[in-house]
Write an enzyme that holds these catalytic residues in place. Structure first.
Site, PDB file in Angstrom:
ATOM      1  N   MET A 142       0.847  -1.191   0.000  1.00  0.00           N
ATOM      2  CA  MET A 142       0.000   0.000   0.000  1.00  0.00           C
ATOM      3  C   MET A 142       0.891   1.253   0.000  1.00  0.00           C
ATOM      4  SD  MET A 142      -3.438  -0.970   2.028  1.00  0.00           S
ATOM      5  CE  MET A 142      -2.848  -0.739   3.667  1.00  0.00           C
ATOM      6  N   HIS A 159       8.986   1.132   3.541  1.00  0.00           N
ATOM      7  CA  HIS A 159      10.079   1.180   4.515  1.00  0.00           C
ATOM      8  C   HIS A 159      10.963  -0.043   4.293  1.00  0.00           C
ATOM      9  CE1 HIS A 159       7.641  -1.790   6.525  1.00  0.00           C
ATOM     10  NE2 HIS A 159       6.644  -0.939   6.639  1.00  0.00           N
ATOM     11  N   HIS A 184       9.328  -3.433   3.516  1.00  0.00           N
ATOM     12  CA  HIS A 184       8.895  -3.670   2.126  1.00  0.00           C
ATOM     13  C   HIS A 184      10.102  -3.961   1.231  1.00  0.00           C
ATOM     14  CE1 HIS A 184       5.590  -0.822   3.484  1.00  0.00           C
ATOM     15  NE2 HIS A 184       4.895  -1.845   3.022  1.00  0.00           N
ATOM     16  N   LYS A 230       5.249  -9.900   9.600  1.00  0.00           N
ATOM     17  CA  LYS A 230       4.717  -8.970  10.596  1.00  0.00           C
ATOM     18  C   LYS A 230       3.189  -9.083  10.634  1.00  0.00           C
ATOM     19  CE  LYS A 230       3.752  -4.467  11.964  1.00  0.00           C
ATOM     20  NZ  LYS A 230       2.615  -4.085  11.122  1.00  0.00           N
ATOM     21  N   ASP A 231       2.574  -9.171   9.442  1.00  0.00           N
ATOM     22  CA  ASP A 231       1.122  -9.371   9.375  1.00  0.00           C
ATOM     23  C   ASP A 231       0.882 -10.868   9.257  1.00  0.00           C
ATOM     24  OD1 ASP A 231       0.314  -6.578   9.402  1.00  0.00           O
ATOM     25  OD2 ASP A 231       1.349  -6.464   7.487  1.00  0.00           O
ATOM     26  N   GLN A 244      -2.547 -12.132   8.202  1.00  0.00           N
ATOM     27  CA  GLN A 244      -2.764 -11.847   6.777  1.00  0.00           C
ATOM     28  C   GLN A 244      -2.074 -12.910   5.910  1.00  0.00           C
ATOM     29  OE1 GLN A 244      -2.582  -7.859   4.768  1.00  0.00           O
ATOM     30  NE2 GLN A 244      -0.499  -8.455   4.320  1.00  0.00           N
TER      31      GLN A 244
HETATM   32  O1  PAF Z   1       0.008  -5.707   3.763  1.00  0.00           O
HETATM   33  C1  PAF Z   1      -0.450  -4.803   3.026  1.00  0.00           C
HETATM   34  O2  PAF Z   1       0.183  -3.787   2.774  1.00  0.00           O
HETATM   35  C2  PAF Z   1      -1.836  -4.967   2.408  1.00  0.00           C
HETATM   36  O3  PAF Z   1      -2.709  -5.589   3.290  1.00  0.00           O
HETATM   37  C3  PAF Z   1      -1.822  -5.697   1.039  1.00  0.00           C
HETATM   38  C4  PAF Z   1      -1.343  -7.132   1.175  1.00  0.00           C
HETATM   39  C5  PAF Z   1      -0.930  -4.943   0.071  1.00  0.00           C
HETATM   40  C6  PAF Z   1      -3.241  -5.741   0.459  1.00  0.00           C
HETATM   41  O4  PAF Z   1      -3.758  -4.452   0.276  1.00  0.00           O
END
Ligand code: PAF
Length: 282
Positions: A30, A34, A37, A151-152, A155
């Site tokens: 998104m 940092h 990523h 970290k997520d 997810q």
């Molecule tokens: O982790 C993220 O930045 C978001 O949840 C993702 C996976 C890009 C989906 O929008």
């Protein structure tokens, strides 16, 4: 680096690469990139000849009271970082192209069970929004592999389950969390912390690390540990959301057979939600 905002051009480029038999790795983001990523991008580069990164602030995964409008957008800086790492294509679609029939009419992808617990209990609809956009982006980019941060953690499990359940033809890689020198997990939301909150923020990691040490040295009264550490987190200055100990593979309450656990924590500092997790093998 190709910078592409329309789906047609993305697909044309994708088709050219396919005829050249290039492996494609994908890092969805998104933006407000940092080191966390950038580590995903570096891992992606190790595994494939072409790397695609997307930047799309997905409205479908934000609740009505969440920070969609305030979500930090740093496009010029992000482009420069990705260019420097040798990313092949940056995909930056518009909301109106991604949700062309409107958010109200949008078909959803929902991974039941996993999406409703832990973070999902505090953020209803969040993982449905994540699964839907990630599925759509996979359909557009058609990568051979995709990279997500640990970290997520929840997810990552939701996306792995979606890929299995919908028989998607790609591999999902989890990449360890990148941390600041004081242990705070890197996150775009750290930018929202004031100086006092920034000092408190890393103590969530200290707390779950201490729990991990206790588990490794034999402690097994998990419900007592969870209750104690909810209070400890509040005493540090967080408004506790949850502290939990789960099976790392299913995210269910651990059974006696589970050898791989994950300790997850989330708490608010002001309006900013800090999350973190640590995996423990017993
Ligand atoms: O982790 C993220 O930045 C978001 O949840 C993702 C996976 C890009 C989906 O929008």
């Amino acid at each position: 680096m190709h910078i592409v905002s329309d789906i047609k051009t993305l697909r044309e480029t994708r088709r050219e690469w396919q005829t050249e038999k290039q492996a494609i790795a994908f890092v969805p983001t998104m933006g407000n990139l940092h080191e966390g990523h950038l580590r995903l991008v570096k891992e992606a580069k190790k595994h494939s000849s072409k790397v695609v990164v997307s930047i799309f602030v997905n409205p479908l995964q934000f609740g009505p009271d969440e920070d969609l409008d305030a979500y930090p957008r740093t496009m010029q800086q992000d482009k420069a970082s990705l260019e420097a790492l040798g990313v092949d294509l940056l995909f930056m679609p518009k909301v109106s192209d991604i949700y062309s029939r409107g958010l109200e009419q949008q078909t959803f992808v929902e991974v039941p069970g996993l999406s409703y617990m832990i973070c999902g209990a505090s953020r209803p609809g969040h993982f449905r929004g994540v699964a839907t956009i990630v599925c759509k982006l996979f359909n557009m980019v058609q990568p051979n592999m995709a990279f997500f941060g640990e970290k997520d953690f929840q997810q990552l499990q939701v996306i792995k389950a979606m890929v299995t359940d919908l028989s998607m033809n790609l591999t999902i890689h989890g990449v360890p969390t990148e941390r600041e020198s004081d242990g705070l997990a890197m996150s775009s939301r750290n930018n929202f912390l004031n100086a006092e909150q920034r000092l408190i923020a890393p103590t969530l990691y200290t707390l779950i690390s201490n729990m991990a040490t206790e588990i490794k040295t034999g402690r097994r009264d998990f419900s007592v540990m969870i209750a104690e550490n909810r209070d400890n987190l509040a005493a540090l200055g967080f408004k506790t959301d949850y502290i939990d100990i789960r099976s790392a593979s299913s995210l269910l309450q651990p059974s006696h057979e589970d050898k791989e656990l994950v300790i997850l924590g989330a708490g608010f500092l002001g309006k900013t939600r800090i999350i973190d997790n640590i995996q423990v093998e017993i």
